[in-house]
Write an enzyme that holds these catalytic residues in place. Sequence first.
Site, PDB file in Angstrom:
ATOM      1  N   SER A 120       0.816  -1.208   0.000  1.00 32.66           N
ATOM      2  CA  SER A 120       0.000   0.000   0.000  1.00 32.66           C
ATOM      3  C   SER A 120       0.850   1.258   0.000  1.00 32.66           C
ATOM      4  CB  SER A 120      -0.871   0.006   1.268  1.00 32.66           C
ATOM      5  OG  SER A 120      -1.414   1.294   1.496  1.00 32.66           O
ATOM      6  N   TYR A 144      -1.654   0.229  10.384  1.00 31.89           N
ATOM      7  CA  TYR A 144      -1.956  -0.454   9.113  1.00 31.89           C
ATOM      8  C   TYR A 144      -0.775  -0.336   8.143  1.00 31.89           C
ATOM      9  CZ  TYR A 144      -3.487  -1.004   4.342  1.00 31.89           C
ATOM     10  OH  TYR A 144      -3.544  -1.373   3.024  1.00 31.89           O
ATOM     11  N   LYS A 148       2.037  -3.241   6.635  1.00 31.61           N
ATOM     12  CA  LYS A 148       2.291  -3.479   5.207  1.00 31.61           C
ATOM     13  C   LYS A 148       3.780  -3.387   4.905  1.00 31.61           C
ATOM     14  CE  LYS A 148      -1.604  -4.510   3.346  1.00 31.61           C
ATOM     15  NZ  LYS A 148      -1.765  -5.826   2.693  1.00 31.61           N
TER      16      LYS A 148
HETATM   17  C1  WQD Z   1      -8.821  10.423   0.921  1.00 34.45           C
HETATM   18  C2  WQD Z   1      -8.832  11.908   1.236  1.00 34.45           C
HETATM   19  C3  WQD Z   1      -9.310  12.427   3.526  1.00 34.45           C
HETATM   20  C4  WQD Z   1     -13.422  11.015   3.599  1.00 34.45           C
HETATM   21  C5  WQD Z   1      -6.174   5.444   2.150  1.00 34.45           C
HETATM   22  C6  WQD Z   1      -6.714   4.404   3.083  1.00 34.45           C
HETATM   23  C7  WQD Z   1      -6.712   3.108   2.484  1.00 34.45           C
HETATM   24  C8  WQD Z   1      -5.402   2.772   1.860  1.00 34.45           C
HETATM   25  C9  WQD Z   1      -4.824   3.899   1.027  1.00 34.45           C
HETATM   26  C10 WQD Z   1      -4.925   0.643   0.941  1.00 34.45           C
HETATM   27  C11 WQD Z   1      -8.156  12.198   2.567  1.00 34.45           C
HETATM   28  C12 WQD Z   1     -10.394  12.970   2.616  1.00 34.45           C
HETATM   29  C13 WQD Z   1     -12.103  11.336   3.252  1.00 34.45           C
HETATM   30  C14 WQD Z   1     -14.373  12.059   3.732  1.00 34.45           C
HETATM   31  C15 WQD Z   1     -12.689  13.660   3.171  1.00 34.45           C
HETATM   32  N1  WQD Z   1      -5.672   1.718   1.017  1.00 34.45           N
HETATM   33  N2  WQD Z   1     -11.762  12.630   3.038  1.00 34.45           N
HETATM   34  N3  WQD Z   1     -13.973  13.344   3.508  1.00 34.45           N
HETATM   35  O1  WQD Z   1      -6.731   8.816   3.603  1.00 34.45           O
HETATM   36  O2  WQD Z   1      -5.686   8.464   1.310  1.00 34.45           O
HETATM   37  O3  WQD Z   1      -6.037   6.582   2.920  1.00 34.45           O
HETATM   38  O4  WQD Z   1      -4.906   5.089   1.708  1.00 34.45           O
HETATM   39  O5  WQD Z   1      -3.909   0.451   1.390  1.00 34.45           O
HETATM   40  O6  WQD Z   1      -7.716   3.076   1.459  1.00 34.45           O
HETATM   41  O7  WQD Z   1      -5.844   4.394   4.165  1.00 34.45           O
HETATM   42  O8  WQD Z   1      -7.967   7.627   1.731  1.00 34.45           O
HETATM   43  O9  WQD Z   1     -10.330   7.729   1.043  1.00 34.45           O
HETATM   44  O10 WQD Z   1      -9.732   7.725   3.519  1.00 34.45           O
HETATM   45  O11 WQD Z   1      -9.288   9.759   2.109  1.00 34.45           O
HETATM   46  O12 WQD Z   1     -12.359  14.834   2.977  1.00 34.45           O
HETATM   47  O13 WQD Z   1     -15.583  11.831   4.036  1.00 34.45           O
HETATM   48  O14 WQD Z   1     -10.190  12.329   1.363  1.00 34.45           O
HETATM   49  O15 WQD Z   1      -8.974  13.362   4.533  1.00 34.45           O
HETATM   50  O16 WQD Z   1      -7.401  13.393   2.454  1.00 34.45           O
HETATM   51  P1  WQD Z   1      -6.557   7.976   2.399  1.00 34.45           P
HETATM   52  P2  WQD Z   1      -9.402   8.152   2.128  1.00 34.45           P
END
Ligand code: WQD
Length: 334
Positions: A120, A144, A148
């Site tokens: 990841s 998490y 990984k």
């Molecule tokens: C994306 C952006 C939030 C929800 C992921 C996960 C996981 C991992 C990869 C596999 C962030 C913002 C979110 C909302 C928002 N996968 N947000 N409103 O944080 O990049 O992490 O990385 O390994 O899928 O850990 O993904 O989709 O949680 O958030 O503004 O209701 O959207 O702050 O900046 P993230 P995410």
Amino acid sequence: MKRQTWLLTGGAGYIGAHVADAMSRAGRDVVVVDDLSTGRPERVPGDVELVACSVLDTTALAEVMTRRRIAGVIHLAAKKAVDESVDRPLHYYHQNVHGTASVLQAMSMAGVRRMLFSSSAAVYGVPPGGPVTESTPTAPINPYGATKLICEWLVRDAAPALGLSWISLRYFNVCGAGTPSLGDPGVTNLLQLTLQALAQGVSPKVFGQDHYTADGTCVRDYIHVSDLADAHLAAADHLERQDARTSYNVGCGRGSSVLEVLSAAERITGIRVPYEVTAARPVDPANVVADPARIHQDLDWEAKHDLDSMVRSAWEAWQYSHTPYQHHSALTGP
Ligand code: WQD
């Protein structure tokens, strides 16, 4: 050429089901091992053997690998919710790290020499800025991401002793669905949370609008799950043909901000509800976008789907899984 059989741990899950489908369509035989804690049997194609067991059951894994003469293992089974990993670190270390050690042990017992590991972008934590390459320092910021990275080290360190070839694929932000029935069942990431909010007529939430980006909201590299599945096929092809011991970033190389995702969701669903800016997460990288040059160069893979395609397929899958009649008709036929 003789059909190669690959073992897919976690193959009844959201990403795993897409990988199983891509491998089957490319003429590979596939065996799925899944504990069905979050995976669902109906996601596994009818012609694919499903073995319901935990990756912690080393003996059962070794038995399947020997019986089916497995050419390689695609190890996807893992816990992957960041927030949950903070609340339950020991559970995450046991399932993800101990689970990977168990898979490696079973491979050693069965003489299986190819490992394709599901890693990841979370291993990078808060990258220093600019496109993220595989030599960007790894500094995970949650349990998490740490599990990984440790699993990548486990595979790397076991390889010489076990005679393994391996590729770790570092997924960026996965979303979308190859078909409406294979949508992401989880509602933890941005797109799913946004679609849920719009479907319920409530405001989608924006976690902070003061980040160091063009529109103040966080930028991520979103990749269609079908493109991700194809990356696994390209990596399996590569491992069948030659040795490898490396990691690849799997992203499209383009960033989309939270507001851009919301705008695409409103446009494609036709539902417009003003968003609500809430507090930023304690730690939330402003910009995490892959440089996918190496996987393109080495495996001749690149993402084909754009953001609209991801949002459209995710919305179709959302409607499919939240429309009982349609679901019922799918089960019982016309
Ligand atoms: C994306 C952006 C939030 C929800 C992921 C996960 C996981 C991992 C990869 C596999 C962030 C913002 C979110 C909302 C928002 N996968 N947000 N409103 O944080 O990049 O992490 O990385 O390994 O899928 O850990 O993904 O989709 O949680 O958030 O503004 O209701 O959207 O702050 O900046 P993230 P995410």
